[in-house]
Structures are given as structure tokens and as C-alpha cells.
Design a protein around this motif. Structure first.
Motif, PDB file in Angstrom:
ATOM      1  N   ASP A 231       0.729  -1.094   0.012  1.00 43.09           N
ATOM      2  CA  ASP A 231       0.068   0.096  -0.031  1.00 43.09           C
ATOM      3  C   ASP A 231       0.737   1.212   0.155  1.00 43.09           C
ATOM      4  O   ASP A 231       2.128   1.239  -0.264  1.00 43.09           O
ATOM      5  N   ASN A 232       0.394   2.327   0.318  1.00 39.75           N
ATOM      6  CA  ASN A 232       1.167   3.705   0.281  1.00 39.75           C
ATOM      7  C   ASN A 232       2.162   3.619   1.276  1.00 39.75           C
ATOM      8  O   ASN A 232       3.043   4.491   1.362  1.00 39.75           O
ATOM      9  N   ASN A 233       2.087   2.986   2.402  1.00 45.70           N
ATOM     10  CA  ASN A 233       3.214   2.811   3.219  1.00 45.70           C
ATOM     11  C   ASN A 233       4.316   2.064   3.180  1.00 45.70           C
ATOM     12  O   ASN A 233       5.165   2.081   3.773  1.00 45.70           O
ATOM     13  N   GLY A 234       3.927   0.914   2.669  1.00 47.56           N
ATOM     14  CA  GLY A 234       4.942  -0.095   2.188  1.00 47.56           C
ATOM     15  C   GLY A 234       4.352  -1.408   2.096  1.00 47.56           C
ATOM     16  O   GLY A 234       3.556  -1.803   1.395  1.00 47.56           O
ATOM     17  N   THR A 246       0.604  -7.461   9.637  1.00 45.11           N
ATOM     18  CA  THR A 246       1.846  -7.189  10.076  1.00 45.11           C
ATOM     19  C   THR A 246       2.530  -6.473   9.018  1.00 45.11           C
ATOM     20  O   THR A 246       2.909  -6.626   8.179  1.00 45.11           O
ATOM     21  N   PHE A 247       3.128  -4.995   9.381  1.00 44.29           N
ATOM     22  CA  PHE A 247       3.950  -4.343   8.727  1.00 44.29           C
ATOM     23  C   PHE A 247       5.242  -4.890   8.813  1.00 44.29           C
ATOM     24  O   PHE A 247       5.734  -5.090   9.732  1.00 44.29           O
ATOM     25  N   ILE A 248       5.878  -4.875   7.559  1.00 47.48           N
ATOM     26  CA  ILE A 248       7.113  -5.294   7.353  1.00 47.48           C
ATOM     27  C   ILE A 248       8.241  -4.046   7.374  1.00 47.48           C
ATOM     28  O   ILE A 248       8.197  -3.361   6.566  1.00 47.48           O
ATOM     29  N   LYS A 249       9.029  -4.273   8.565  1.00 47.48           N
ATOM     30  CA  LYS A 249       9.804  -3.056   8.834  1.00 47.48           C
ATOM     31  C   LYS A 249      11.015  -2.999   7.605  1.00 47.48           C
ATOM     32  O   LYS A 249      11.375  -4.055   7.218  1.00 47.48           O
ATOM     33  N   VAL A 261       7.880 -13.353  -7.449  1.00 45.29           N
ATOM     34  CA  VAL A 261       8.161 -14.494  -6.404  1.00 45.29           C
ATOM     35  C   VAL A 261       8.915 -15.469  -6.992  1.00 45.29           C
ATOM     36  O   VAL A 261       8.738 -16.112  -8.258  1.00 45.29           O
ATOM     37  N   SER A 262      10.046 -15.797  -6.143  1.00 47.93           N
ATOM     38  CA  SER A 262      11.092 -16.840  -6.631  1.00 47.93           C
ATOM     39  C   SER A 262      11.492 -17.508  -5.717  1.00 47.93           C
ATOM     40  O   SER A 262      11.956 -16.795  -4.695  1.00 47.93           O
ATOM     41  N   ASN A 263      11.316 -18.724  -5.732  1.00 50.09           N
ATOM     42  CA  ASN A 263      12.205 -19.676  -4.536  1.00 50.09           C
ATOM     43  C   ASN A 263      11.878 -19.121  -3.153  1.00 50.09           C
ATOM     44  O   ASN A 263      12.585 -19.170  -2.296  1.00 50.09           O
ATOM     45  N   ASN A 264      10.347 -19.213  -3.268  1.00 47.39           N
ATOM     46  CA  ASN A 264       9.682 -18.720  -1.710  1.00 47.39           C
ATOM     47  C   ASN A 264      10.317 -17.391  -1.314  1.00 47.39           C
ATOM     48  O   ASN A 264      10.437 -17.097   0.117  1.00 47.39           O
ATOM     49  N   LYS A 265      10.686 -16.371  -2.074  1.00 40.14           N
ATOM     50  CA  LYS A 265      11.029 -15.115  -1.583  1.00 40.14           C
ATOM     51  C   LYS A 265      10.020 -14.258  -2.658  1.00 40.14           C
ATOM     52  O   LYS A 265       9.614 -14.417  -3.642  1.00 40.14           O
ATOM     53  N   ILE A 266      10.123 -13.026  -1.867  1.00 38.48           N
ATOM     54  CA  ILE A 266       9.186 -11.686  -2.670  1.00 38.48           C
ATOM     55  C   ILE A 266      10.183 -10.824  -2.971  1.00 38.48           C
ATOM     56  O   ILE A 266      11.156 -10.413  -2.031  1.00 38.48           O
ATOM     57  N   PHE A 267      10.406 -10.353  -4.287  1.00 42.31           N
ATOM     58  CA  PHE A 267      10.991  -9.286  -4.769  1.00 42.31           C
ATOM     59  C   PHE A 267      10.341  -8.016  -5.175  1.00 42.31           C
ATOM     60  O   PHE A 267       9.531  -8.197  -6.057  1.00 42.31           O
ATOM     61  N   ALA A 268      10.556  -6.875  -4.488  1.00 37.93           N
ATOM     62  CA  ALA A 268       9.632  -5.950  -4.737  1.00 37.93           C
ATOM     63  C   ALA A 268      10.482  -4.676  -5.152  1.00 37.93           C
ATOM     64  O   ALA A 268      11.309  -4.407  -4.527  1.00 37.93           O
ATOM     65  N   ALA A 269      10.037  -3.764  -6.194  1.00 35.26           N
ATOM     66  CA  ALA A 269      10.650  -2.556  -6.461  1.00 35.26           C
ATOM     67  C   ALA A 269      10.472  -1.361  -5.441  1.00 35.26           C
ATOM     68  O   ALA A 269       9.408  -1.299  -4.840  1.00 35.26           O
ATOM     69  N   ALA A 270      11.303  -0.708  -5.282  1.00 38.00           N
ATOM     70  CA  ALA A 270      11.262   0.396  -4.220  1.00 38.00           C
ATOM     71  C   ALA A 270      12.089   1.544  -4.670  1.00 38.00           C
ATOM     72  O   ALA A 270      13.366   1.457  -4.119  1.00 38.00           O
TER      73      ALA A 270
END
Length: 451
Positions: A231-234, A246-249, A261-270
Motif C-alpha cells: 500500500d502507500n506505506n510499504g 503485520t507491517f514489514i519493517k 516471487v521466486s524460490n519462496n521469496k518476494i522481490f519488490a521494487a522500491a
């Protein structure tokens, strides 16, 4: 004497009839009263409501009775059309009768959900007047509009933005949920809807549990306890079992863009970074600095990660999913890898081949192994009313065809739209063009692209 002749004639006549009957049976070829089922299309699996054709092979003059799962079916012809909406295995039986002798044969088929294989177009809808919707294109090109509504009798939330399929469940997130853009209450299933991925039958809907979210836009799923929402916060981790959010710090500034999603991980642009999120953690695992604005993050076919960055020069990079090291980076010599105003990646990939259009109608292809970039087509030259590209192109992971959503204009002209399918095997060709099915399309999603 006359009586004896008559009696003898009668005996001869009876003998002749008996002989005739015996000869008929003796002349019957071996197996003539046997029956065989021929699967005309040679398919043992079929989607709900689709048709399989069967033919009975038996001796001439046989009569037939068809049944499905022990229940007699309509029709007594030698051919039979099988259509079912019930999932699972079904037994088709044909009984043939000839000269009073019966025989039967069986065939087993499996029915899977109508929406298991194909292409979804997720529609935002007109944010002030209608809810989001889901358009489905089957592998044979049959279009089902408002598929979720037809499956449930209820609608998706207002301004649907993203979907993800995991373990036969489809997760669909909307930006406004039960409220539209001007704050009016809408009758729909809300912010996050979970449905059966084959039938689209709703399994759960979450609203109050996600009330703290501010305009959620994207969803990616590791499992039922690790549904990652942006969302707008992260980024947030949502447990659909305990209903805890739960917010991800460290995830502040996560971009409004599809996550990989690859090999049980999330990859997100920031911004200039790519965040890595692992299951059951409330802090990002890693923040990879790409030194330029990230415009797209995708899973590669080998499990590694494609990342596109804008700037001078624009680049397409391949990142190792294990240690996040750079495998290789190519400069893009033509076109733009920008994600534009939308919420989908600026690149799309099948194997070593990537496509991009900079959210415009001009499509380019980049062969990563050799580093070449070439112009493929301007959709405007082949598709009527292809004026505004609404979210980015996507390449089919099986056929390699490139899908593009366009609208004529804003206002009511958004109703004049196209989902265009391009084939670039030899030269640019329009494989298909589906007119006037979308309503501000948020993205193109292929069921084959999800594990």
C-alpha cells in the motif's frame, strides 16, 4: 400319400428356417457384438462446460445406450457429446445390443475448472460508478466477461489492481474495497478476495482485517500465512488463517508495481532498490541497490530475477536469487523500459527474450544473451482505436505471443478498447484482437505463469 408329402414338406420348411437362423449366427464375425469407445478428439481432460466427442464402434445394426457415472444419458446414437460442470473423474459407458446380445465399453475423463488454463484481464472499472471485474480468455479464444460475478453472483471490490495465483487459490486485491473513489459505499466483496482458481468460487473475503491499509495495490503470495500486500506505506504480511496483518519493517517506499516471487521469496521494487522479503519475517531480508530507478521486477524462467532500470543508459539486469549478485547487465539501445503511469512492470519476459513498450504502442524486443534490441511493431498501424495503452504489455509464457491492452480515449470512449495479441515469430502479425471487453484494464495475467 398326400398327407405324407405335406408332412415331409413341413419338416423340410422347419429345417430350412432353423438352418437359416443358425447360418445367421454362424455368419456373424467373431466380436461382432462387441463395442469399442473411440475418443474422437483424443483428449482425456476437459474444462467445465467444454465438450468431448465419443463414438461407439460396433456391429452394424447395434443399438446403443450411453451413461455417465452410472446414470443413463440422453441419446441412443452411435455418437455422444460429453459436457459437465462437475469437477473430477467421470466414467462414460456405452452399452451395445445386437441379436439380443449386450456388450459394453468404458472410458474415463477428468473435468477441471473452467478457469484453470487461460488468460485473465483484471479490470479496475470506472472508479466512481462500478466495481472491478475479471475477463477471461480461454486457450481457444473464447471470452468470458465478468467471470467472477458469473461464478458468485457478487462483485469484486472497487478499483481492482492486482491478482496472484497460489496453490489453486486466486487472490485479488482492490484499491478501495467497499468504498468508491468519492467515499460512497459499494456492494461488493471488498478489499482482498480469495477464490478457487479453477472455478472462481469465493472462499474468503477480507475487509475489516485490512482496514489500516491505505490504498492497497498489489498482492503476492508465498502461502496462506504469508500473503504480501503493498500500500502507500510499504509492504505488509497478512496471515489469512489468523487474520493478523503485520507491517514489514524497512519496506517503506515500496513501489506501486507488480512484485516477483521466486524460490519462496518476494522481490519488490522500491525507487532505486529491490526489496527481498522472506516468509514468516516482519523485516525485509535485503535491499539491493540498482543505482537507478527500477521500472520492473520479474521472475526469470531459471528462477533468477530480471530487473529493468530507467536512466542513461536504461538497462535490463539479471540478478542471482540466492545471493542477489549481478549476473549480467545489458544496456537498452532503443525504446523505453519505463513502467509509465500504471502498476505493471516495464518489461515482460519469456526465456531469454524480453519485450517492452514504455507503456506506449511501439513494442520492442531484447534478446538478452546477445544484447540486441529491435523495434517490432507500432500497434496503431494494425489495431483500430489503439490510442492509449492502459498498463503494460505481457508475453504469454507458453506461446510467446505479446498481449497489449488499449483504449480509444478517456470519458466514455474507454468502452472502445482492444486486447490485441501479436505474434513475432516471422514478422509482426496480429494473432487475435478482442474488442470492447475491458474496463480500464489493470493487468494481464496468464495462469501458466504461476506455480
Amino acid at each position: 400319400m398326400k398327407k405324407r408329402v405335406l408332412a415331409l414338406g413341413a419338416m423340410i420348411a422347419v429345417a430350412a428356417v432353423s438352418c437359416s437362423r443358425n447360418d445367421a449366427n454362424e455368419l456373424q464375425p467373431v466380436g461382432a457384438n462387441e463395442v469399442e469407445i473411440v475418443n474422437v478428439l483424443s483428449q482425456n481432460n476437459v474444462a467445465q462446460e467444454d465438450t468431448l466427442f465419443f463414438k461407439a464402434k460396433a456391429g452394424q445394426g447395434s443399438t446403443f445406450v450411453w451413461s455417465v457415472d452410472g446414470k443413463d444419458a440422453v441419446g441412443s446414437d452411435s455418437t455422444f457429446k460429453f459436457i459437465s460442470s462437475d469437477l473430477g473423474e467421470h466414467t462414460i459407458t456405452v452399452a451395445a445390443t445386437k441379436y439380443g446380445v449386450k456388450s459394453s465399453s468404458k472410458a474415463t475423463v477428468s473435468v477441471y475448472g473452467k478457469y484453470k488454463y487461460g488468460t485473465f484481464i483484471l479490470n479496475e472499472g470506472n472508479m466512481t460508478t462500478e466495481n472491478g471485474s475479471l475477463t477471461f480468455i480461454s486457450p481457444s479464444g473464447v471470452v468470458t466477461d465478468s467471470a467472477y460475478l458469473k461464478a458468485n453472483g457478487t462483485e469484486l471490490g472497487n478499483v481492482t489492481q492486482d491478482l496472484y495465483i497460489n496453490r489453486n487459490k486466486i487472490y485479488i486485491i482492490s484499491q478501495n474495497g467497499k468504498k468508491n473513489a468519492v467515499g460512497s459505499s459499494f456492494n461488493n466483496d471488498g478489499l482482498l478476495v480469495v477464490a478457487n482458481a479453477e472455478t472462481l468460487k469465493k472462499e474468503a473475503a477480507f475487509n475489516d482485517e485490512l482496514a489500516t491499509l491505505s490504498w492497497p495495490t498489489h498482492v503476492a503470495v508465498l502461502d496462506e500465512e504469508n500473503v504480501i500486500l503493498r500500500d502507500n506505506n510499504g509492504l505488509y504480511k497478512f496471515n489469512t488463517t489468523s487474520k493478523v496483518l503485520t507491517f514489514i519493517k524497512g519496506s517503506k517506499s515500496a513501489a506501486k508495481m507488480t512484485m516477483a516471487v521466486s524460490n519462496n521469496k518476494i522481490f519488490a521494487a522500491a525507487g532505486t532498490k529491490v526489496y527481498v522479503v522472506e516468509p514468516n519475517k516482519d523485516t525485509i531480508t535485503y535491499a539491493l541497490d540498482m543505482k537507478a530507478t527500477v521500472s520492473g521486477v520479474l521472475r526469470a524462467s531459471d528462477g533468477n530475477i530480471w530487473v529493468s532500470t530507467t536512466g542513461s543508459p536504461a538497462k535490463i539486469s539479471k540478478i542471482n536469487f540466492r545471493d542477489y549478485s549481478l549476473i549480467k547487465a545489458n544496456e537498452v539501445s532503443a525504446g523505453s523500459v519505463s513502467a509509465g503511469f500504471g502498476a505493471t512492470p516495464g518489461i515482460t519476459a519469456k526465456g531469454d527474450t524480453l519485450y517492452f513498450s514504455g507503456a506506449g504502442t511501439k513494442i520492442y524486443r531484447h534478446i538478452f544473451s546477445v544484447g540486441t534490441t529491435e523495434f517490432m511493431v507500432d500497434a496503431k498501424t494494425m489495431v483500430e482505436n489503439a490510442n492509449i495503452v492502459y498498463n503494460n504489455i505481457a508475453v504469454h509464457p507458453v506461446t510467446g505471443e505479446v498481449y497489449l491492452n488499449t483504449i480509444k480515449a478517456y470519458g466514455m470512449d474507454f468502452l472502445k478498447n482492444n486486447t490485441s495479441v501479436f505474434n513475432f515469430r516471422d514478422k509482426a502479425a496480429l494473432s487475435a484482437n478482442y474488442k470492447n471487453h475491458t474496463r480500464f484494464p489493470a493487468g494481464i495475467f496468464f495462469t501458466y505463469a504461476f506455480n
